[in-house]
Write a protein that holds these residues in place. Sequence first.
Motif, PDB file in Angstrom:
ATOM      1  N   PHE A  75      -1.218  -4.189  12.008  1.00 40.16           N
ATOM      2  CA  PHE A  75      -0.882  -4.611  10.812  1.00 40.16           C
ATOM      3  C   PHE A  75      -1.666  -4.076   9.796  1.00 40.16           C
ATOM      4  O   PHE A  75      -1.202  -3.425   8.780  1.00 40.16           O
ATOM      5  CB  PHE A  75      -0.900  -6.185  10.988  1.00 40.16           C
ATOM      6  CG  PHE A  75      -0.418  -7.056   9.930  1.00 40.16           C
ATOM      7  CD1 PHE A  75       0.104  -6.329   8.582  1.00 40.16           C
ATOM      8  CD2 PHE A  75      -0.270  -8.395  10.090  1.00 40.16           C
ATOM      9  CE1 PHE A  75       0.494  -7.332   7.702  1.00 40.16           C
ATOM     10  CE2 PHE A  75       0.330  -9.216   9.088  1.00 40.16           C
ATOM     11  CZ  PHE A  75       0.801  -8.690   8.264  1.00 40.16           C
ATOM     12  N   ALA A  79      -0.306  -1.806   6.809  1.00 38.76           N
ATOM     13  CA  ALA A  79      -0.495  -1.998   5.376  1.00 38.76           C
ATOM     14  C   ALA A  79      -1.387  -0.913   4.661  1.00 38.76           C
ATOM     15  O   ALA A  79      -0.975  -0.585   3.400  1.00 38.76           O
ATOM     16  CB  ALA A  79      -1.235  -3.486   5.251  1.00 38.76           C
ATOM     17  N   SER A  82       0.721   1.810   3.256  1.00 36.39           N
ATOM     18  CA  SER A  82       1.578   1.530   2.013  1.00 36.39           C
ATOM     19  C   SER A  82       0.788   1.792   0.843  1.00 36.39           C
ATOM     20  O   SER A  82       1.194   1.954  -0.265  1.00 36.39           O
ATOM     21  CB  SER A  82       1.925   0.035   2.003  1.00 36.39           C
ATOM     22  OG  SER A  82       2.816  -0.281   3.009  1.00 36.39           O
ATOM     23  N   THR A  83      -0.661   1.935   0.905  1.00 38.62           N
ATOM     24  CA  THR A  83      -1.519   2.174  -0.392  1.00 38.62           C
ATOM     25  C   THR A  83      -1.488   3.694  -0.510  1.00 38.62           C
ATOM     26  O   THR A  83      -1.986   4.190  -1.563  1.00 38.62           O
ATOM     27  CB  THR A  83      -2.737   1.550  -0.374  1.00 38.62           C
ATOM     28  OG1 THR A  83      -3.431   2.238   0.820  1.00 38.62           O
ATOM     29  CG2 THR A  83      -2.803   0.048   0.079  1.00 38.62           C
TER      30      THR A  83
ATOM     31  N   MET B   1     -14.267   2.820   1.147  1.00 39.47           N
ATOM     32  CA  MET B   1     -13.646   4.196   1.417  1.00 39.47           C
ATOM     33  C   MET B   1     -12.818   4.569   0.155  1.00 39.47           C
ATOM     34  O   MET B   1     -13.202   4.965  -0.936  1.00 39.47           O
ATOM     35  CB  MET B   1     -13.103   4.251   2.708  1.00 39.47           C
ATOM     36  CG  MET B   1     -12.901   6.094   2.844  1.00 39.47           C
ATOM     37  SD  MET B   1     -11.906   5.980   4.337  1.00 39.47           S
ATOM     38  CE  MET B   1     -10.194   5.984   3.803  1.00 39.47           C
ATOM     39  N   SER B   2     -11.566   4.406   0.596  1.00 44.16           N
ATOM     40  CA  SER B   2     -10.528   4.717  -0.484  1.00 44.16           C
ATOM     41  C   SER B   2     -10.337   3.502  -1.266  1.00 44.16           C
ATOM     42  O   SER B   2     -10.235   2.298  -1.034  1.00 44.16           O
ATOM     43  CB  SER B   2      -9.063   4.999   0.183  1.00 44.16           C
ATOM     44  OG  SER B   2      -8.533   3.921   1.036  1.00 44.16           O
ATOM     45  N   VAL B   4      -8.005   1.139  -3.474  1.00 39.87           N
ATOM     46  CA  VAL B   4      -6.515   0.774  -3.543  1.00 39.87           C
ATOM     47  C   VAL B   4      -5.787   0.920  -4.923  1.00 39.87           C
ATOM     48  O   VAL B   4      -6.686   0.483  -5.986  1.00 39.87           O
ATOM     49  CB  VAL B   4      -6.654  -0.845  -3.150  1.00 39.87           C
ATOM     50  CG1 VAL B   4      -5.229  -1.392  -3.425  1.00 39.87           C
ATOM     51  CG2 VAL B   4      -6.951  -0.982  -1.716  1.00 39.87           C
ATOM     52  N   PRO B   5      -4.866   1.429  -5.073  1.00 45.49           N
ATOM     53  CA  PRO B   5      -4.012   1.645  -6.415  1.00 45.49           C
ATOM     54  C   PRO B   5      -3.959   0.109  -7.053  1.00 45.49           C
ATOM     55  O   PRO B   5      -3.662  -0.828  -6.636  1.00 45.49           O
ATOM     56  CB  PRO B   5      -2.969   2.271  -6.069  1.00 45.49           C
ATOM     57  CG  PRO B   5      -2.889   2.544  -4.420  1.00 45.49           C
ATOM     58  CD  PRO B   5      -3.928   1.924  -3.961  1.00 45.49           C
ATOM     59  N   LEU B   8      -1.691  -2.372  -5.748  1.00 47.97           N
ATOM     60  CA  LEU B   8      -1.700  -2.203  -4.232  1.00 47.97           C
ATOM     61  C   LEU B   8      -0.832  -1.021  -3.853  1.00 47.97           C
ATOM     62  O   LEU B   8      -1.412   0.164  -3.354  1.00 47.97           O
ATOM     63  CB  LEU B   8      -1.048  -3.125  -3.510  1.00 47.97           C
ATOM     64  CG  LEU B   8      -1.389  -3.180  -1.794  1.00 47.97           C
ATOM     65  CD1 LEU B   8      -2.622  -3.376  -1.428  1.00 47.97           C
ATOM     66  CD2 LEU B   8      -0.445  -3.871  -1.023  1.00 47.97           C
ATOM     67  N   LEU B   9       0.514  -0.718  -4.243  1.00 46.90           N
ATOM     68  CA  LEU B   9       1.439   0.051  -3.423  1.00 46.90           C
ATOM     69  C   LEU B   9       1.073   1.646  -4.592  1.00 46.90           C
ATOM     70  O   LEU B   9       0.786   1.454  -5.684  1.00 46.90           O
ATOM     71  CB  LEU B   9       2.903  -0.495  -3.829  1.00 46.90           C
ATOM     72  CG  LEU B   9       3.266  -1.570  -2.917  1.00 46.90           C
ATOM     73  CD1 LEU B   9       4.725  -1.834  -3.060  1.00 46.90           C
ATOM     74  CD2 LEU B   9       3.119  -1.129  -1.640  1.00 46.90           C
ATOM     75  N   ASP B  10       1.512   2.750  -3.720  1.00 44.95           N
ATOM     76  CA  ASP B  10       1.486   3.782  -4.412  1.00 44.95           C
ATOM     77  C   ASP B  10       2.577   4.002  -5.489  1.00 44.95           C
ATOM     78  O   ASP B  10       3.581   3.173  -5.297  1.00 44.95           O
ATOM     79  CB  ASP B  10       1.499   4.930  -3.612  1.00 44.95           C
ATOM     80  CG  ASP B  10       2.855   5.025  -2.959  1.00 44.95           C
ATOM     81  OD1 ASP B  10       3.313   4.375  -2.190  1.00 44.95           O
ATOM     82  OD2 ASP B  10       3.778   6.240  -3.497  1.00 44.95           O
ATOM     83  N   GLN B  12       4.920   5.924  -6.418  1.00 45.29           N
ATOM     84  CA  GLN B  12       6.273   6.524  -5.947  1.00 45.29           C
ATOM     85  C   GLN B  12       6.998   5.301  -5.279  1.00 45.29           C
ATOM     86  O   GLN B  12       8.388   5.114  -5.726  1.00 45.29           O
ATOM     87  CB  GLN B  12       6.264   7.414  -4.886  1.00 45.29           C
ATOM     88  CG  GLN B  12       5.815   9.054  -5.466  1.00 45.29           C
ATOM     89  CD  GLN B  12       4.453   9.470  -5.073  1.00 45.29           C
ATOM     90  OE1 GLN B  12       3.509   8.458  -5.101  1.00 45.29           O
ATOM     91  NE2 GLN B  12       4.274  10.402  -4.422  1.00 45.29           N
ATOM     92  N   GLU B  38       5.180  -2.088   4.245  1.00 44.13           N
ATOM     93  CA  GLU B  38       4.365  -2.839   4.935  1.00 44.13           C
ATOM     94  C   GLU B  38       3.230  -3.606   4.050  1.00 44.13           C
ATOM     95  O   GLU B  38       2.809  -2.605   3.152  1.00 44.13           O
ATOM     96  CB  GLU B  38       3.902  -2.265   6.190  1.00 44.13           C
ATOM     97  CG  GLU B  38       4.936  -2.168   7.176  1.00 44.13           C
ATOM     98  CD  GLU B  38       5.402  -0.861   6.963  1.00 44.13           C
ATOM     99  OE1 GLU B  38       5.333   0.037   6.261  1.00 44.13           O
ATOM    100  OE2 GLU B  38       5.913  -0.256   8.273  1.00 44.13           O
ATOM    101  N   LEU B  39       3.117  -4.656   3.835  1.00 45.81           N
ATOM    102  CA  LEU B  39       1.928  -5.096   3.044  1.00 45.81           C
ATOM    103  C   LEU B  39       0.831  -5.851   3.648  1.00 45.81           C
ATOM    104  O   LEU B  39       1.024  -6.053   5.124  1.00 45.81           O
ATOM    105  CB  LEU B  39       2.424  -6.306   1.961  1.00 45.81           C
ATOM    106  CG  LEU B  39       3.676  -5.668   0.912  1.00 45.81           C
ATOM    107  CD1 LEU B  39       4.181  -6.744   0.361  1.00 45.81           C
ATOM    108  CD2 LEU B  39       3.160  -4.567   0.120  1.00 45.81           C
ATOM    109  N   PRO B  40      -0.254  -6.267   3.114  1.00 47.01           N
ATOM    110  CA  PRO B  40      -1.247  -6.866   3.850  1.00 47.01           C
ATOM    111  C   PRO B  40      -0.950  -8.206   4.183  1.00 47.01           C
ATOM    112  O   PRO B  40      -1.560  -8.829   4.905  1.00 47.01           O
ATOM    113  CB  PRO B  40      -2.440  -6.907   2.679  1.00 47.01           C
ATOM    114  CG  PRO B  40      -2.218  -5.699   1.708  1.00 47.01           C
ATOM    115  CD  PRO B  40      -0.580  -5.843   1.845  1.00 47.01           C
ATOM    116  N   LYS B  81      -3.727 -14.485  -4.624  1.00 43.10           N
ATOM    117  CA  LYS B  81      -4.875 -13.988  -4.334  1.00 43.10           C
ATOM    118  C   LYS B  81      -4.944 -12.299  -4.282  1.00 43.10           C
ATOM    119  O   LYS B  81      -5.427 -11.658  -4.884  1.00 43.10           O
ATOM    120  CB  LYS B  81      -5.793 -14.315  -3.165  1.00 43.10           C
ATOM    121  CG  LYS B  81      -7.282 -14.143  -3.191  1.00 43.10           C
ATOM    122  CD  LYS B  81      -7.781 -15.198  -2.014  1.00 43.10           C
ATOM    123  CE  LYS B  81      -7.758 -14.446  -0.652  1.00 43.10           C
ATOM    124  NZ  LYS B  81      -8.421 -15.446   0.313  1.00 43.10           N
TER     125      LYS B  81
END
Lengths: 362, 281
Positions: A75, A79, A82-83, B1-2, B4-5, B8-10, B12, B38-40, B81
Motif C-alpha cells: 500500500f 501510494a 502515485s506521487t 527524502m522526496s 510530495v507534489p 499529492l499527485l504528479d 500528468q 493508488e492513494l495513501p 487531513k
Amino acid sequence: MAYVAVRGGAEAIEASLEHLQYERVKRGAHISVHTLQSTMRGFLDQVMSESSLYSERLASLAMKQSEGNAEEAVFLLRAHRSTLPRMYYSTVTNAREMFVLRRISASFKDIPGGQILGASHDYLHRLLDFDLLEETVADVELKKAAFEQINKPEESNLALEQLPKVMDYLRDEGLIRKFSLNNQEPKDVTKQALTFPTNRSQRLQTLTRGQTGTITSLGYAGLRGYGASHPNVGEVRVGWQPIYVALEDDDMDPYYIGAIKLTEVESFIPVDVDDDGQQVLEFDVGYGACFGQNETKAIAMSIVDHALEVGGDSPIHDEEFVLLHVDMIESTGFISHLKMPHYVTFQAKLEQMRSIKKEGNQ
Amino acid sequence: MSAVPFALLDEQSKREIRRAILKGIAIPGYQVPFASRELPIARGWGTGGLQVTLALIGKNDVLKVIDQGSDDSVNAVNIKKLVTKTTGVQTTTRTQDATLVQSRHRIPEVPLRADQVLVLQVPEPEPLRDIERSEFKTKRYHAEKEYSGAYLMLFEQIMRYNQTSQGADYPVLVNGRYVMNPSPIPRFDNPKIHQSDALILFGAGREKKIYAVPPYTNVESLAFEDYPFVVEQFEGKVCRETGLSDVFLDELTDEVTGETYYVCNDTSYMQEILQQKVAAK
C-alpha cells in the motif's frame, strides 16, 4: 448525549495513530533499513512485485514502517508511486539477455546450457534452525567468508549470459503452435483503465502486479480442475535483467539504467490443433514473469495467462473475474471499507424494512 | 527524502483526471473510465472522490469534507487531513463557505450554489451490476440505452413487497439518457441532484470511473406511473436538538432511558441552527 455521537472523531483518530506509532517501538528495539534490505530478500521481492515498484531500499523502508505487514507495505509503495511523474518507458527487454542466477526445466533432463539450480528453497527441509536464535554478526561473517572462499565467480566456467531457451528446441521441431509475432504497443494499465475485452499486454501487467496468494490460488484452481489442463514447466529462470531507456530525438544507443531481478516462466500446455483437417497435438506456451524471485507466483501466472488466452467456462477463464479481483490494493481496500460507518445507508434500509413489515401486517 | 507534489499527485495524473471530468460533464451520467491512481488512503475509502478533489483543488479553494453527514467522522477527517497536508488550503464545516465539498453518502441540507462543486464518493458506479455482472455487457446496455433490467429490478421488488426495497443509491435517469447510480445517498437526497445549481461530480476509485451531473440537468429517480418514487419518511419524528423535521435524521438510543430519539444527520447544519437559537435568546 447527542454530541458524543457527532463530535470527537478527530481526537479519537489522533489517539489511534499515536497508539500505532507506539506499537512499533514499545519493545525498545530497533532495526535499520539497511539490515532489512540485507536480510529480507523474500519479503522484499514479493512486495516489490505486488507494488510494481522496483526498489529494495524503499521496500525495506515500507517493511520497517509497516512492521512487516505485506498488505501495508505494498500500500505504501503504491501510494508513493502515485506521487512520481512517469517520464520514460524502457525499451523492450528480452529474457534471453538475462544474467542467469537460476534456471531449470522440468520438461527435459538435460538442457542446452545446463540445469542451474542457483539458490532455492525447493531442496530444503523446512525444519526450524534453532542455531539462528543465537546467531551473531561474527557468525554471519564467518558463513559468508566460508562460502566465498570456495565459490569464486571469476573461476566459474558457466556461461550465464545469453543462455538459449528451452522453448527453442520444441519450436525447431514444430511442436509449438505457431503464432505471428505480436508487436502491438502495450497498453499501460496504470495509465489507462482496463476495458473489456482486454489484450494480452493488459492481462500480463495485471497478473504480474497481482497479489501473490491470489495468483497462486487461481493457478492452483486451474491446475486442479477448473482450468484447461496440466502444464509442464518448460523453463523457470531467475536472474538480473538489464533495462535500457531510449530518449526521443536522441541518436545515441539506449541508455543502460540498471538491472532488476526477474523471474520468468514458460509453461508448455498441450492443445488440440486442427492441421488441415487432421487433429494433432501441439504445445501452447503460458507466460509468467514478475519482479524478484517469486517462482510460485510466476508459474501460477503462466497457468492463468494461458487460461485467459484460450477461454472457457470456469472462473479462471473469465477475464473480468480474474483481472478485476487480483489486485491487492483494490481487494484489501474494499474489504476494509466495510469498517467505515454506514449509518445513513443503514438508516435508509431500516426505514424501508419497517415500512415493508408494516405493510405486510395490514 | 522526496517532496510530495502539490495535491499529492504528479501533474500528468491530475491533468488526465481533469480530462475525464470534462468528458463526464459533456456526457451527463456517462461513466468515463480513468486510470485511477493508488492513494495513501485505501480503495473503497473515498479514493475516487479524493482524486477528483485533488485534480481540481487550487490554492484559493475552501474545502469541506463530510462522511455520512458528519464533518468529524473518521473518513472525513482523514481525507481532509491528507488534502490540507498536501495543499495547505483552508477547510470549513459551513457548507455556505466551501468552494469544494467532498461527501460520502449525503448531500448537505443547505442548498448548494452555482459557484460550488460537490464531489461524491462512489463505491459502485454501475447501476446495472446487480442484473449483469459483466462490465463488457453493461457497457453495451448503456450504449444501447437498454435499461429494461433496471426497471425490472424495481418491478420485482414491488411485486414482492408492494414497494421498492432499494434503500440508498436509488438509480436515476440523467438528462433522459443515462441511468446512473447517485452514490449511496439516501433517496431523501435524490431530488437535490435534479436541476442543481452546483456541478456534481462522482468519483469511483476502485472501479476507475468518473461521471458528472452538470448544473441545471434533469435528473429523475426511476419509478412507475402507479408506483411513484418516494423518499424516506420520518413521520412524526423530529430532531431532538433543533426540532427540525424536514431533514434526514439519525436514529439514536438514549443510554440512560433506553428510548429512541432522532437528531439531524447533517451535523454542521444542526450546529448552525443551534447557534442561531442561542443567538436569538
